[in-house]
Enzyme design. Structure first.
Site, PDB file in Angstrom:
ATOM      1  N   GLU A  59       0.669  -1.222  -0.001  1.00 14.54           N
ATOM      2  CA  GLU A  59       0.025   0.066  -0.096  1.00 14.54           C
ATOM      3  C   GLU A  59       0.917   1.287  -0.095  1.00 14.54           C
ATOM      4  O   GLU A  59       0.383   2.293  -0.670  1.00 14.54           O
ATOM      5  CB  GLU A  59      -0.920   0.003   1.234  1.00 14.54           C
ATOM      6  CG  GLU A  59      -2.171  -1.086   0.955  1.00 14.54           C
ATOM      7  CD  GLU A  59      -1.615  -2.341   1.728  1.00 14.54           C
ATOM      8  OE1 GLU A  59      -0.318  -2.533   1.800  1.00 14.54           O
ATOM      9  OE2 GLU A  59      -2.598  -3.403   1.623  1.00 14.54           O
ATOM     10  N   PHE A 121     -11.888  -7.747  13.486  1.00 14.66           N
ATOM     11  CA  PHE A 121     -10.618  -7.997  12.785  1.00 14.66           C
ATOM     12  C   PHE A 121     -10.384  -7.060  11.810  1.00 14.66           C
ATOM     13  O   PHE A 121     -11.079  -6.566  11.220  1.00 14.66           O
ATOM     14  CB  PHE A 121     -11.006  -9.422  11.928  1.00 14.66           C
ATOM     15  CG  PHE A 121     -10.068  -9.912  10.846  1.00 14.66           C
ATOM     16  CD1 PHE A 121      -8.704 -10.319  11.414  1.00 14.66           C
ATOM     17  CD2 PHE A 121     -10.192  -9.653   9.705  1.00 14.66           C
ATOM     18  CE1 PHE A 121      -7.743 -10.756  10.617  1.00 14.66           C
ATOM     19  CE2 PHE A 121      -9.233 -10.243   8.748  1.00 14.66           C
ATOM     20  CZ  PHE A 121      -7.918 -10.680   9.214  1.00 14.66           C
ATOM     21  N   MET A 479      24.370   9.112   2.834  1.00 14.66           N
ATOM     22  CA  MET A 479      24.216  10.405   3.480  1.00 14.66           C
ATOM     23  C   MET A 479      24.557  10.289   5.091  1.00 14.66           C
ATOM     24  O   MET A 479      25.242  11.128   5.577  1.00 14.66           O
ATOM     25  CB  MET A 479      22.689  11.293   3.354  1.00 14.66           C
ATOM     26  CG  MET A 479      22.641  12.452   3.960  1.00 14.66           C
ATOM     27  SD  MET A 479      23.768  13.714   3.128  1.00 14.66           S
ATOM     28  CE  MET A 479      22.852  14.047   1.420  1.00 14.66           C
TER      29      MET A 479
END
Lengths: 580, 170
Positions: A59, A121, A479
């Site tokens: 997602e 759930f 970095m």
């Protein structure tokens, strides 16, 4: 062509069907998402819709794809996920969009209303969890509210200062019949006002300060890109003969190839842009928020300069810098109006002084001693010549890319600025390519960030989009390693990416072409071969491991404390006081 | 007391008109919390229009930060209006309930005498007296101070209610 009125609902529609119909009516082309139990009614309603569903593998990827789509097109990206972990996986992407003012609508499935708050759930209180990182959000309680909420969401997300909207949709609400009268009902937003052209008295005050200045400097931020203020800014810069610098996200709205452009300023900006900060007698921010990457030490920022702030968000005024004059409004409209009141300037001496800095402190890099990231990015720039949409991840490669890939148009540079979200660059490139299928899209990513969202290689393969992914592989979280070397006595901790995969083989496992670059002499030809390939390509550039980005203004320091090039090994630098 | 009045300088009263919806209070409170402003008192009540609620927040912090908080709160979609109020432009009142040990008949009489002019006795039960009073924050602070010697068991204060003077809306 159908002659039915799209605003009038057909009979026997579910809430989910009404939702999809509304999205269609708003011209949504793509939904980026991943299914799950609580979202099944919505995915069901997508069957047969003209909206194309792009199934992602995680997602977070969906949110960054939607983000890249939005930044490349100016249209909101739409994400659809399920409840619980599906919803929480979007949080990083929502926060990324929020920090950089990107329009996005995230639809989350939710457990049924009677179970809300009872630990059902896959229940997560995503409405509560995301509250600090959204422009606005909804938990839908009534099926018939869906069209109004969708209409409000599209209005809010992309007007004023854009930002993400979350809409949490309980499964019983999307399953229930829609019995409302209209899919285009009136909005109910009494507390939402969009500033437009700004107050004339403010604009005249700004013009007066400009007319009194002899060393003006324009600072272009993301807001200028979002409002497409480029043409107006060009006219302003030329009329004033004012040099222009840009933030990381402001790249391209004023061409970085223009003689008046000083390129990017700030922590890893050009030395001459940062020198201009210390010498200007007026700085005018157009759509930037004086972020700590460009202004590490607010009391010492542009000493002696009048500060002007043009921004659509009233809450930015005085947040970091107390302006001498300001105007709340749309960047393009304000600058267009401002043009009428500023007088042509003679800034020859000022531009000459800056040219001196430009000669004295050019951006440079080593061409000996192995393949450097800068060299690869310089070669990339030579090939694409500002024609490509470049997305980046976060870290050293991002800063080098910002330095060497000169942008000549807005919406062709897509990078996670405020949030600094590693894993952003690759999925954002997929989204940009969905939005602009005829443009060349190149994702410049590091080996660290790429591995955070590389699951979307499947999404890329399935989409058949010709995205080029350039991995700058130094086998470090570079970095952080740079900071540890410079400020922490080179005590390396948690930065060694030993165990990286063979990225060419990895690409091939996803049926995507892989190209390896390991030497200076083959760099140009291999890059060209990859860029010219008609399909997607993963380019694995193995660069020297230990290299640092300069110039560097250490966090918390002002521009006059910039480190222009690598300090000698025995020089000890004090630890930065600013944030990361 | 001196310390208390010094602290009062950084106390601010912010009034907002907000949409009457779930979650609005959290959104507003988050803006205060993120900037490190402690909310000292908070009153949410109905407004004339049932679509909107009135929130009055009393909070401690520096004025510069407060200005930012007001701007950022105003930005929230569900906030119709948000502004700071001072005594110059508004009136404010709060209400206090104070429970005191009633003790011996002599002390009961002393409490009644003290309370008579300054508060109302609302209940006397099981060795405790509850008094109630409306007033400005300072008046209620002073009432609390004078009741301390009898032994305050507990106190509940409503937090400030504020209304703009004249025709200006709050």
């Amino acid at each position: 062509m159908s002659t039915t009125n799209p605003a009038k609902p057909k009979k026997q529609m579910t809430g989910a069907e009404a939702l999809i119909k509304c999205l269609e009516n708003f011209g949504v082309e793509y939904i980026f998402g991943l299914s799950g139990g609580a979202a099944i009614p919505i995915f069901d309603a997508l069957v047969g819709s003209r909206i194309k569903l792009v199934l992602v593998r995680h997602e977070q990827g969906a949110t960054h794809i939607a983000d890249g789509y939005a930044r490349a097109t100016g249209k909101p990206g739409v994400v659809l996920v399920t409840s619980g972990p599906g919803a929480t996986n979007t949080v990083t992407g929502i926060m990324t969009a929020h920090m950089d003012s990107v329009p996005m609508i995230v639809l989350t499935g939710q457990t049924i209303s009677p179970m809300l708050g009872k630990d059902a759930f896959q229940e997560s209180d995503i409405f509560g969890i995301t509250m600090p990182v959204v422009k606005h959000s909804y938990l839908v309680r009534n099926t018939n509210d869906i069209p109004r909420i969708i209409k409000e969401a599209f209005h809010i997300t992309n007007t004023g200062r854009p930002g993400p909207i979350l809409i949490d949709l309980p499964k019983d609400i999307t399953s229930a019949p829609f019995t409302g009268n209209s899919l285009n009902p009136p909005m109910d937003l009494p507390g939402y006002h969009v500033p437009d052209k700004g107050r004339l008295t403010d604009i005249k005050k700004i013009a007066k300060l400009f007319n009194e200045s002899s060393r003006p400097l324009l600072l272009i931020g993301h807001g200028a890109v979002l409002s497409r203020a480029g043409d107006a800014i060009k006219k302003l810069a030329y009329k004033l003969q004012a040099p222009v610098t840009n933030t990381l996200l402001g790249k391209g709205e004023f061409p970085e190839t223009d003689p008046l452009s000083l390129g990017m300023l700030g922590m890893h900006g050009t030395a001459y842009a940062n020198k201009a900060l210390t010498r200007c007698d007026l700085i005018c921010s157009i759509g930037s928020r004086w972020d700590d990457r460009i202004n590490g030490n607010p009391p010492k920022f542009c000493p002696g300069a009048k500060k002007i702030h043009i921004d659509i968000d009233a809450a930015e005024m005085g947040k970091i810098v107390q302006p001498d004059a300001c105007c709340v409004g749309d960047a393009r409209l304000v600058v267009e109006e401002l043009l009428k009141y500023v007088k042509p300037h003679d800034t020859k001496n000022w531009l000459k002084e800056l040219d001196g800095y430009r000669q004295q402190y050019p951006l440079k890099f080593e061409t000996k001693g192995g393949l450097t990231a800068q060299y690869v990015l310089h070669e990339l720039q030579e090939i694409i010549q500002g024609k490509a949409i470049v997305t980046t991840d976060v870290g050293q490669h991002q800063m080098w890319s910002a330095q060497f890939n000169l942008s000549t148009e807005g919406r062709k540079w897509i990078s996670s600025g405020g949030a600094g979200t590693m894993g952003f660059g690759f999925p954002a490139a997929i989204g940009a390519q969905f939005g602009r299928p005829n443009d060349l899209v190149v994702a410049v990513v590091g080996d660290g960030g790429f591995q955070m969202t590389l699951a979307e290689l499947s999404t890329l393969y399935n989409s058949k989009l010709p995205v080029k992914v350039l991995i700058i592989d130094n086998k470090y979280l570079g970095m952080v390693r740079q900071w540890q070397e410079l400020f922490f006595d080179n005590r390396l901790s948690g930065v060694d990416l030993e165990g990286n995969p063979d990225f060419v083989k990895l690409a091939e496992a996803y049926r995507i072409k892989g190209v390896h670059i390991g030497h200076v002499h083959e760099c140009r030809a291999k890059l060209k071969e990859a860029i010219d390939h008609p399909g997607p390509v993963v380019i694995h550039a193995e660069v020297i491991k230990e290299d640092n980005v300069f110039p560097m203004v250490p966090a918390g320091k002002s521009a006059d404390e910039m480190i222009i090039e690598a300090p000698s090994k025995d020089k000890k630098l004090e630890k930065p006081t600013g944030s990361t | 007391m001196a310390q208390k009045s010094d602290k009062r300088k950084d106390i601010h009263t912010v009034s907002m008109l907000v949409a009457n919806k779930p979650g609005v209070l959290v959104r507003c409170a988050q803006v205060f919390a993120r900037r490190g402003f402690n909310i000292d008192a908070l009153v949410v009540s109905a407004s004339v229009n049932p679509k909107f609620s009135r929130m009055t927040i009393t909070a401690t912090g520096d004025p510069g930060t407060l200005e930012q908080i007001v701007k950022q709160t105003s930005k929230l979609i569900d906030v119709i209006h948000c502004g700071e109020h001072t005594r110059k432009d508004s009136i404010d009142r709060e209400y206090a309930l104070i429970k005191i040990k009633s003790g011996s008949p002599a002390s009961k009489a002393a409490i009644r005498k003290l309370v008579k002019s300054r508060a109302h006795v609302l209940d006397e039960n099981n060795g405790a007296i509850i008094v109630g009073q409306t007033g400005t924050t300072e008046e209620l602070d002073s009432l609390e101070e004078s009741l301390k010697k009898f032994g305050i068991i507990e106190m509940v204060r409503s937090g400030k209610l504020v209304m703009a003077k004249g025709k200006e809306p709050t």
